[in-house]
Design a protein around this motif. Structure first.
Motif, short mmCIF file in Angstrom:
data_model
loop_
_atom_site.label_atom_id
_atom_site.label_comp_id
_atom_site.label_asym_id
_atom_site.label_seq_id
_atom_site.Cartn_x
_atom_site.Cartn_y
_atom_site.Cartn_z
N LEU A 128 0.94 -1.25 -0.05
CA LEU A 128 0.10 0.15 -0.06
C LEU A 128 0.73 1.17 0.06
O LEU A 128 0.27 2.33 -0.34
CB LEU A 128 -0.84 -0.08 1.35
N SER A 129 2.13 1.09 0.15
CA SER A 129 2.96 2.20 0.19
C SER A 129 3.33 2.61 -1.19
O SER A 129 4.00 3.70 -1.49
CB SER A 129 4.24 2.07 0.97
N ALA A 130 3.33 1.59 -2.11
CA ALA A 130 3.73 1.96 -3.46
C ALA A 130 2.88 2.83 -4.32
O ALA A 130 1.64 3.10 -3.98
CB ALA A 130 3.76 0.24 -4.21
N LYS A 131 3.29 2.92 -5.49
CA LYS A 131 2.25 3.89 -6.46
C LYS A 131 1.42 3.10 -7.23
O LYS A 131 0.24 3.37 -7.75
CB LYS A 131 3.36 4.70 -7.33
N GLU A 132 1.86 1.89 -7.53
CA GLU A 132 1.07 0.81 -8.32
C GLU A 132 1.16 -0.60 -7.57
O GLU A 132 2.57 -0.95 -7.06
CB GLU A 132 1.39 0.86 -9.64
N ILE A 133 0.20 -1.31 -7.64
CA ILE A 133 0.43 -2.69 -7.16
C ILE A 133 0.07 -3.68 -8.65
O ILE A 133 -0.98 -3.66 -8.95
CB ILE A 133 -0.44 -3.24 -6.10
N ILE A 134 0.93 -4.70 -8.79
CA ILE A 134 0.75 -5.53 -10.01
C ILE A 134 0.37 -6.87 -9.15
O ILE A 134 1.12 -7.44 -8.60
CB ILE A 134 1.88 -5.77 -10.79
N LEU A 135 -0.84 -7.40 -9.58
CA LEU A 135 -1.45 -8.72 -9.15
C LEU A 135 -2.02 -9.36 -10.34
O LEU A 135 -2.64 -8.83 -11.12
CB LEU A 135 -2.91 -8.13 -8.23
N GLY A 136 -1.95 -10.86 -9.92
CA GLY A 136 -2.50 -11.82 -10.91
C GLY A 136 -3.93 -12.20 -10.31
O GLY A 136 -4.32 -11.80 -9.36
N LYS A 137 -4.83 -12.83 -11.14
CA LYS A 137 -6.02 -13.40 -10.87
C LYS A 137 -5.87 -14.14 -9.28
O LYS A 137 -6.90 -14.24 -8.80
CB LYS A 137 -6.69 -14.22 -11.87
N HIS A 138 -4.80 -14.74 -9.29
CA HIS A 138 -4.56 -15.62 -8.16
C HIS A 138 -4.03 -14.82 -7.13
O HIS A 138 -3.83 -15.57 -5.95
CB HIS A 138 -3.56 -16.77 -8.50
N SER A 139 -3.49 -13.73 -7.12
CA SER A 139 -2.78 -12.98 -6.17
C SER A 139 -3.62 -12.26 -4.98
O SER A 139 -4.79 -12.33 -5.25
CB SER A 139 -1.88 -11.82 -6.66
N ASN A 140 -3.15 -12.47 -3.79
CA ASN A 140 -3.91 -11.94 -2.71
C ASN A 140 -3.02 -11.01 -1.90
O ASN A 140 -1.90 -11.19 -1.36
CB ASN A 140 -4.27 -13.15 -1.68
N LEU A 141 -3.76 -9.70 -1.10
CA LEU A 141 -3.17 -9.32 -0.11
C LEU A 141 -4.15 -9.64 1.17
O LEU A 141 -5.10 -10.45 0.86
CB LEU A 141 -3.37 -7.64 -0.43
N GLY A 142 -3.88 -8.93 2.18
CA GLY A 142 -4.37 -9.25 3.68
C GLY A 142 -4.84 -8.19 4.45
O GLY A 142 -4.49 -6.94 4.32
N PRO A 143 -5.59 -8.22 5.37
CA PRO A 143 -5.64 -7.27 6.47
C PRO A 143 -4.51 -6.80 7.18
O PRO A 143 -3.66 -7.47 7.38
CB PRO A 143 -6.74 -7.98 7.49
N ILE A 144 -4.70 -5.49 7.32
CA ILE A 144 -3.22 -5.04 8.11
C ILE A 144 -3.73 -4.48 9.60
O ILE A 144 -2.73 -3.90 10.12
CB ILE A 144 -2.80 -3.62 7.37
N ASP A 145 -4.73 -5.13 10.09
CA ASP A 145 -4.94 -4.77 11.51
C ASP A 145 -3.94 -5.38 12.31
O ASP A 145 -3.73 -6.74 12.33
CB ASP A 145 -6.43 -5.40 11.99
N PRO A 146 -3.20 -4.71 13.36
CA PRO A 146 -2.14 -5.18 14.07
C PRO A 146 -2.58 -6.24 14.85
O PRO A 146 -3.76 -6.49 15.42
CB PRO A 146 -1.65 -3.77 14.82
N GLN A 147 -1.72 -7.21 15.28
CA GLN A 147 -1.76 -8.37 16.19
C GLN A 147 -1.02 -8.17 17.66
O GLN A 147 0.01 -7.46 17.51
CB GLN A 147 -1.36 -9.56 15.72
#
Length: 303
Positions: A128-147
């Motif tokens: 999320l700090s980048a200017k762009e994110i390159i993702l494929g159909k199979h790619s995943n990001l996740g929640p950033i809520d701290p643990q």
């Protein structure tokens, strides 16, 4: 595009062709170089072996990673920007902040993130700090809520608030709640609140400064998607490319560039073979073959 088995076959054939040399390194670096050739940009792959070695130490983002990035960035032409290939379960919040600050100091905001498979938690924060994110159909990001201690900070605070409301309306419930909330002390609850504020403020500012600089109105919706524990329910939730696009992230489809797709996914398979066949638990490597390898034994810079 070579699949997992075909990459393994190429590694085996390379071993026969170049006896005495490491075929895993040769094949992996061949395709990592190809990514840079396609994009005409600097490329660094940040790979964790947590999927192959879930109990191994040092697979998460930590302060030692800075050494790997310093090594791989040295002598780069910073004007070409950076394509950062990420595969990580996440990790330490402070280390993540320090790493992004360092990357900004080297490349400004000219940073793209490529996620061949999955980049979770602190890995998503870096994306999320980048200017762009390159993702494929199979790619995943996740929640950033701290643990904290493997528990979601917001879930801890929510449970404490539930206890207060229930006890206020039904004092007889106090004895039942005491067993649950006795494990939380005021300092711990305060630390949870501070961690939430820290992570949300940090990522919001990165979005404002870079990806959403042309339209800061999108930041609220993005943070709702990635930082709201009530929405995602679990820190392990996998957020799809479609969801990332719908919430307003600047997403480039990996499938739009067949040559880049082939290079990125073959590189990914090569890294997976490296973790499966060696003691490596983390590899930070650039397109020129300069690598920092974290193993179950002391880390080894290689060339």
């Amino acid at each position: 595009m070579p699949n997992w088995g075909e990459v393994l076959k190429e590694i085996q054939e390379t071993h026969k062709k170049y006896p005495g040399k490491n075929p895993l390194d040769i094949v992996r670096r061949k395709y990592l170089k190809k990514v840079s050739t396609v994009t005409s940009r600097n490329v660094i792959a940040y790979y964790s072996g947590w999927l192959q070695k879930p109990k191994a130490p040092d697979t998460a983002v930590n302060d030692k990673d800075k050494s790997g990035f310093m090594l791989t960035i040295h002598k780069m032409d910073k004007s070409k920007g950076l394509d950062l290939i990420l595969h990580t379960p996440g990790g330490d919040l402070a280390a993540t902040e320090s790493l992004v600050d360092y990357l900004y100091s080297m490349f400004g905001h000219n940073i793209r993130v490529i996620v061949p498979q999955i980049s979770m938690s602190a890995g998503t924060m870096i994306a999320l700090s980048a200017k762009e994110i390159i993702l494929g159909k199979h790619s995943n990001l996740g929640p950033i809520d701290p643990q904290m201690g493997g528990m979601a900070c917001q879930a801890i605070l929510n449970e404490f608030e539930d206890a207060k409301r229930d006890i206020k309306s039904n004092p007889h419930a106090a004895s039942l709640w005491q067993v649950i909330i006795s494990k939380y002390h005021p300092t711990f609850l305060g630390a949870c609140k501070q961690a939430i504020d820290w992570s949300e403020n940090m990522v919001s500012q990165w979005l404002i400064d870079n990806m959403c600089s042309d339209d800061t109105s999108k930041v609220g919706g993005i943070m709702k998607m990635f930082a709201d524990h009530k929405k995602q329910k679990s820190h392990a939730r996998h957020i799809s490319k479609k969801q990332c696009e719908e919430v307003g992230l600047n997403i480039i489809s990996l499938e739009d560039n067949k040559e880049l797709q082939d290079a990125v996914l073959t590189t990914h398979h090569a890294f997976m073979h490296a973790f499966a066949s060696t003691n490596a638990v983390k590899i930070i490597e650039n397109h020129n073959g300069i690598a920092y390898v974290e193993q179950s034994v002391p880390s080894i810079p290689t060339k």
